[in-house]
Design a protein around this motif. Structure first.
Motif, short mmCIF file in Angstrom:
data_model
loop_
_atom_site.label_atom_id
_atom_site.label_comp_id
_atom_site.label_asym_id
_atom_site.label_seq_id
_atom_site.Cartn_x
_atom_site.Cartn_y
_atom_site.Cartn_z
N THR A 238 0.83 -1.22 0.00
CA THR A 238 0.00 0.00 0.00
C THR A 238 0.85 1.27 0.00
O THR A 238 0.36 2.34 0.31
CB THR A 238 -0.92 0.01 1.23
OG1 THR A 238 -0.11 -0.07 2.41
CG2 THR A 238 -1.88 -1.16 1.20
N ASN A 241 1.44 3.62 -5.79
CA ASN A 241 0.26 3.65 -6.64
C ASN A 241 0.72 3.84 -8.07
O ASN A 241 1.30 4.87 -8.42
CB ASN A 241 -0.68 4.78 -6.21
CG ASN A 241 -2.06 4.65 -6.86
OD1 ASN A 241 -2.18 4.23 -8.00
ND2 ASN A 241 -3.09 5.01 -6.12
N ARG A 341 -6.91 6.47 -1.83
CA ARG A 341 -6.50 6.17 -0.46
C ARG A 341 -7.70 5.68 0.36
O ARG A 341 -7.57 4.72 1.15
CB ARG A 341 -5.90 7.42 0.18
CG ARG A 341 -5.44 7.25 1.62
CD ARG A 341 -4.44 6.13 1.77
NE ARG A 341 -4.02 5.94 3.14
CZ ARG A 341 -3.44 4.85 3.62
NH1 ARG A 341 -3.21 3.83 2.81
NH2 ARG A 341 -3.08 4.77 4.88
N GLU A 344 -8.40 2.20 -0.71
CA GLU A 344 -7.34 1.33 -0.19
C GLU A 344 -7.62 0.97 1.28
O GLU A 344 -7.50 -0.21 1.67
CB GLU A 344 -6.00 2.04 -0.34
CG GLU A 344 -4.81 1.26 0.16
CD GLU A 344 -3.54 2.08 0.06
OE1 GLU A 344 -2.87 2.25 1.09
OE2 GLU A 344 -3.23 2.56 -1.05
N ASN A 421 -4.18 -0.24 -6.53
CA ASN A 421 -2.80 0.21 -6.58
C ASN A 421 -2.08 -0.22 -7.86
O ASN A 421 -0.87 0.01 -8.00
CB ASN A 421 -2.03 -0.33 -5.37
CG ASN A 421 -2.51 0.27 -4.06
OD1 ASN A 421 -2.95 1.41 -4.04
ND2 ASN A 421 -2.47 -0.50 -3.00
#
Length: 423
Positions: A238, A241, A341, A344, A421
């Protein structure tokens, strides 16, 4: 010959039995989707545009022809004309009908960088269109993910439904024997039979949905999708990206920069050569043509400098407009990163939640299976009725169904996180 045929049949069966992976379906969908043809069209269009702009350096040639009639022309004053007549010279003057066939040639020597800036803009626009196409192609993965995991879940539901039918059929056979032996009521036997028929009916509905979704995925991928391979759990970083949307925003900013350079080029003066020539009447020598009315060749060459000062009028506003376009692209990138985000975080939390559920599902299924087996034994000894057994069978099946749903949803969230991502 027989061995060859047998080998060929085995190969065909092996190929047909090959289970399609999620990655294979995604790659096939990207190749099959009509938008892939745009890459070649974009490249060819860009090259044609650049080629046309390069031709701006070639001489501009204009051919023209004209015939005119004038109500008045240059003529000798009467006093001078009478003097020439006394000398024996006939000074006719110019004719009122005049003709001209000519060519005008313009050659640019310096354009202030306009052509080169226009070529940069054309190439950057082509690159932006390609990246936008990448975004459209990448979004196919999400659609493939939805169909792929939905089909996996249907496959699991059908498998569990088959297990329930087998359990019900086994109980049905036992009750049939008990009815004959007089140890069970006919209503109990019919109750289990009705439950089994209901499971078969549900199985038919699930298989119809499976066939429909399988056909959709096959058409979408451009290949026959018969068997799906359950993806393995993946660990997704994470910290990075790599989505194509970020490249698209970068291309938009670079396009603004190319337009700014073109804007500056408009302020520069232009320098070029020119040549003009024509065959006709009258020519550049007016006095000669006034005496002798005949067609002649005429030409002129020179160098010319031009400067369009009106470009300064809107230069400040144009620069501000481009600056707004840059800020809009930067803002769009910030919004995209912010939403990515959030996605995610949501997918990560969902993965953790489903992992905990899957761990608990194993224990629940073990307990439900033990209870169901105990209920079968109790029914055989006449301790409980059929409804109690059916309830435990349904509870066990529900626990297994929940496990299948949690496992598929966990895998789906993992690959959605991977999609978010671009890994």
């Amino acid at each position: 010959m027989g061995k060859r045929i047998l080998t060929f049949i085995i190969i065909i069966l092996a190929v047909s039995a090959h289970a399609q992976t999620l990655e294979e379906c995604q790659q096939a969908a990207e190749k099959n989707y009509p938008v892939v043809k745009r890459y070649d069209l974009i490249g060819r269009t860009t090259e044609l545009t650049v080629s046309n702009l390069q031709k701006e350096w070639l001489p501009r040639i204009t051919a023209s022809a004209q015939a005119t009639y004038q109500n008045a022309v240059a003529a000798w004053p009467e006093s001078i004309k009478s003097v020439y007549q006394r000398m024996g010279l006939d000074m006719k003057g110019l004719k009122k009908d005049q003709y001209k066939v000519g060519i005008d040639v313009q050659q640019t020597l310096y354009d202030g960088g306009v052509i080169s800036s226009q070529k940069r803009i054309a190439r950057q626009e082509g690159k932006l269109q390609e990246v936008q196409n990448d975004v459209n192609q990448y979004q196919l993965r999400q659609r493939v993910n939805e169909m792929y995991f939905s089909l996996l879940l249907l496959n699991e539901q059908i498998r569990l439904n088959d297990d329930v039918k087998a359990l019900l059929l086994s109980s049905e056979k036992k009750l049939a024997a008990m009815v004959k032996g007089g140890t069970a009521a006919t209503s109990d036997y019919e109750n289990v039979m009705a439950e089994r028929l209901g499971a078969e009916q549900q199985n038919s509905s699930l298989k119809a949905q499976q066939q429909m979704l399988q056909r959709l995925l096959s058409v979408f991928c451009g290949m026959e999708v018969n068997h799906l391979q359950k993806p393995k759990p993946v660990e997704v970083s994470t910290t990075t990206n790599n989505r194509p949307e970020l490249s698209m925003f970068d291309c938009q900013i670079k396009l603004v920069e190319a337009k700014e350079k073109a804007l500056n080029a408009r302020l520069m003066p232009k320098l070029g050569l020119f040549a003009q020539g024509y065959y006709g009447y009258p020519g550049y020598n007016i006095f000669e043509d006034m005496m002798d009315r005949k067609w002649t060749l005429n030409g002129i060459v020179g160098i010319k400098m031009s400067w369009d000062l009106s470009a300064f009028y809107t230069h400040k506003n144009d620069r501000e407009r481009l600056n707004m376009e840059r800020k809009m692209a930067e803002n769009a990138r910030e919004v995209f990163l912010f939403n990515s985000r959030l996605d995610e975080i949501q997918h990560t939390e969902d993965v953790d939640r489903y992992q905990k559920m899957v761990q608990a599902d194993e224990e629940i299924i073990t307990l439900r299976t033990n209870v169901r087996k105990a209920a079968e034994s109790k029914l055989a000894h006449g301790i409980i009725d059929v409804n109690s057994l059916l309830r435990e069978i349904n509870n066990e099946n529900a626990a297994k169904a929940q496990q299948a749903i949690h496992e598929i949803d966990m895998l789906k969230e993992m690959y959605n996180l991977k999609y978010t991502n671009n890994e």
